[in-house]
Design an enzyme around this catalytic site. Structure first.
Site, short mmCIF file in Angstrom:
data_model
loop_
_atom_site.label_atom_id
_atom_site.label_comp_id
_atom_site.label_asym_id
_atom_site.label_seq_id
_atom_site.Cartn_x
_atom_site.Cartn_y
_atom_site.Cartn_z
N ASP A 1 39.70 25.99 -42.53
CA ASP A 1 38.59 25.09 -42.23
C ASP A 1 38.59 24.88 -40.72
O ASP A 1 39.45 24.19 -40.18
CB ASP A 1 38.81 23.76 -42.96
CG ASP A 1 37.76 22.71 -42.61
OD1 ASP A 1 36.88 22.99 -41.76
OD2 ASP A 1 37.81 21.60 -43.17
N LYS B 1 29.70 20.11 -35.11
CA LYS B 1 30.57 19.87 -33.94
C LYS B 1 30.12 20.86 -32.86
O LYS B 1 29.32 20.52 -32.02
CB LYS B 1 32.04 20.09 -34.29
CG LYS B 1 32.46 19.54 -35.63
CD LYS B 1 32.67 18.04 -35.65
CE LYS B 1 33.24 17.61 -37.00
NZ LYS B 1 33.38 16.18 -37.15
N TRP C 1 41.27 15.40 -44.02
CA TRP C 1 40.38 16.47 -44.47
C TRP C 1 41.15 17.57 -45.18
O TRP C 1 40.68 18.13 -46.18
CB TRP C 1 39.54 16.99 -43.31
CG TRP C 1 38.65 15.92 -42.79
CD1 TRP C 1 38.80 15.21 -41.65
CD2 TRP C 1 37.52 15.35 -43.48
NE1 TRP C 1 37.83 14.25 -41.56
CE2 TRP C 1 37.03 14.30 -42.67
CE3 TRP C 1 36.89 15.61 -44.69
CZ2 TRP C 1 35.93 13.52 -43.02
CZ3 TRP C 1 35.79 14.84 -45.05
CH2 TRP C 1 35.32 13.81 -44.22
#
Lengths: 355, 355
Positions: A167, A191, A100
């Site tokens: 992030d 999440k 990511w």
């Protein structure tokens, strides 16, 4: 009983599911479904205002930061961050801690110039690079605080002198942070915040509007900030469920309380991985994530057998990502200690059965 | 009983609310909520595949078109259309039929060059311009098929020789169209397709990848098409509810059946507006929308009195947009004829009371 260890979209509190289910039929006794109310109605305005207020309260967000609820996930932030913060001819610094983080840098490089300041790709991202420096002329420094795939996490903000963007998709709301350490924080909701379809952005107002780029309004943080996240039709239901989840977190006692639970949950599972001769962790010990616990076994046969047993015992979503293999137990805020204990019990059961 | 005439997010079928509510607790007997399942699970893959198949079947989409479920609403499409289809140095042609059409052109002008080929702003967008020509060297022609605020609709695709892009956010799935007439169709879900938070894009594959622009993947239709709308975490619940709504539409007999209902619903309401001396329509008769029926009264006092009466009779969301005033009854697919009749009854009741 299912124990949902999925990496995301993932478990949310059962109370949240109950209330959301009811609101799909009749929202707050309006006689209307939450799915059919206008985003301009006073009922929804209360929802989004409460969601913002809860984020501000729970995370102690300073007043010179905007709190935005946007669409498109962290992947859209990979592009919006450089569009809003990287002037033409300047460079942005990225730390590469896995898929990511790599993607964030790659997408930014389509907008402007990017420098990778360090990478742990040499050891399949099983550790967090510590020794690196960020050029003082970088427009900003970007990193990914929790790497779901590899089970690593950065708890301390790296010591850099430029605006810092993080992030936090997979560890937001799981531990106390100091917002003022950061210039922009983003997190896909799916999440610890809510269901898929909404992204939280917390941004310091005075870093905006400085690149000289002409942006379509939908990609311009300032346009969203001015409109209170109502520049366009927002994802009403995803914001509503996020608000319910934030309420739940507040009722639990807030982030410092959930952080203690998360520490105990992670320690319980890592302790068993260390004790049990059939399992071993994949992440560098000091960089271990509290959100995603990755571990492997010695042979594919053992892994198949353990997966089968775990599934029989109600475990869901524990198969590891293909780039690491083995297992990944995602143990987000809403996953109770009872589910951790259930997983530990299966690990012990496997050990017994294998004797 | 509420009659939801809201302009969007808006009414969906009650059966859809019931099933969605159940899925928030237990999705398809998985023991998990639809809000906590992975977008990579086979259960969700079935959902998104069924949603795509239903769009293809109901709208008779040719095989050389991609069907995408994206985030960000029509507002994001205002930017993505020129990013994907307007090469540097070329011009795009836009028809200006009101606020949303104006915004589409304005946002495109931040990406490239835009020419407005005609506008009905001279009469507050109460009609659709008919006499205009699109330069044959335009990269594409863009228009908005239904103008919610003004109650106008374009039923026939304008006769142009360049690729045609249409924003069908508020009339998609309400009437039969020939997909092959268009190169790209987009629609925010929150009228006839589903809840807010997802946007349908139907695009002819061979117009993509031709501008030479470097795009972040999240803004690149080709990236989404290659990934089957799973380039990043999709808005799981919004796609699921859209799928339920598409199933409902299929069970009703499809678009040709709902189109006939929509014709009757609109005619019933327009007939009463014409007959009843207290009301008059605002849109040019031949351009009247079947989705949003706009009408006014002679004085603000009458309008206040009628609004009060209508609200007492369970009508929701009929206040007109501030730029037109008066009333707007949005009569999307899921709004039954019984709600139309109820509104007509209130209009008659008002007439009686005023005698």
């Amino acid at each position: 009983m299912k124990h949902n260890f999925g990496a995301g979209p993932c478990i949310l509190p059962q109370e949240v599911f109950q209330e959301a289910s009811q609101a799909v039929i009749d929202f707050n006794n309006t006689g209307l479904s939450i799915l059919e109310i206008s985003h301009r109605s006073k009922e929804f305005e209360q929802v989004i205002q409460e969601a913002e207020a809860l984020v501000r309260e729970l995370m102690d967000v300073p007043s010179d930061y905007s709190v935005l609820f946007l669409q498109g996930g962290a992947s859209q932030q990979f592009a919006m961050v450089p569009m809003n913060l990287l002037p033409e001819g300047r460079k942005a610094a990225y730390l590469d801690t896995g898929v990511w983080a790599t993607k964030a840098a790659k997408e930014a490089s389509k907008v402007g110039q990017v420098a990778i300041v360090a990478s742990s790709s040499d050891k399949n991202y099983s550790y967090i690079p510590k020794e690196f420096s960020v050029p003082s002329d970088a427009a900003y420094f970007h990193y990914t605080s929790n790497n779901t795939i590899y089970g690593t996490e950065i708890f301390e903000k790296p010591n850099v002198d430029v605006p810092t963007i993080v992030d936090m998709s997979s560890d937001i709301l799981s531990r106390v942070i100091n917002i003022a350490d950061f210039d922009l924080i983003y997190a896909g909701a799916q999440k610890n915040m809510g269901p898929a379809g909404v992204t939280l952005v917390i941004v310091k107002n005075d870093i905006l509007g400085r690149t000289g780029r002409t942006l379509p309004a939908i990609f311009d943080y300032e346009a969203h900030a001015k409109a209170g996240s109502l520049y366009n039709t927002p994802p009403v239901f995803s914001i509503y469920v996020s608000m319910l989840n934030l309420r739940w977190l507040k009722e639990k006692g807030g982030i410092s309380v959930i952080e203690q639970e998360n520490i105990i949950k992670a320690r319980t599972l890592y302790d068993e991985i260390e004790r049990n001769p059939f399992f071993r962790g994949t992440a560098n010990e000091q960089d271990r994530s509290r959100m995603n616990v990755t571990f492997v076994m010695d042979t594919p046969e053992q892994e198949s057998a353990f997966l089968k047993l775990a599934q029989e015992r109600g475990m869901v979503g524990i198969k590891g990502h293909r780039s690491v293999g083995g297992f990944r137990a995602s143990i987000y805020n809403a996953l109770g200690i009872s589910s951790i204990n259930a997983l530990v019990d299966v690990m012990k059961e496997f050990e017994e059965l294998s004797k």
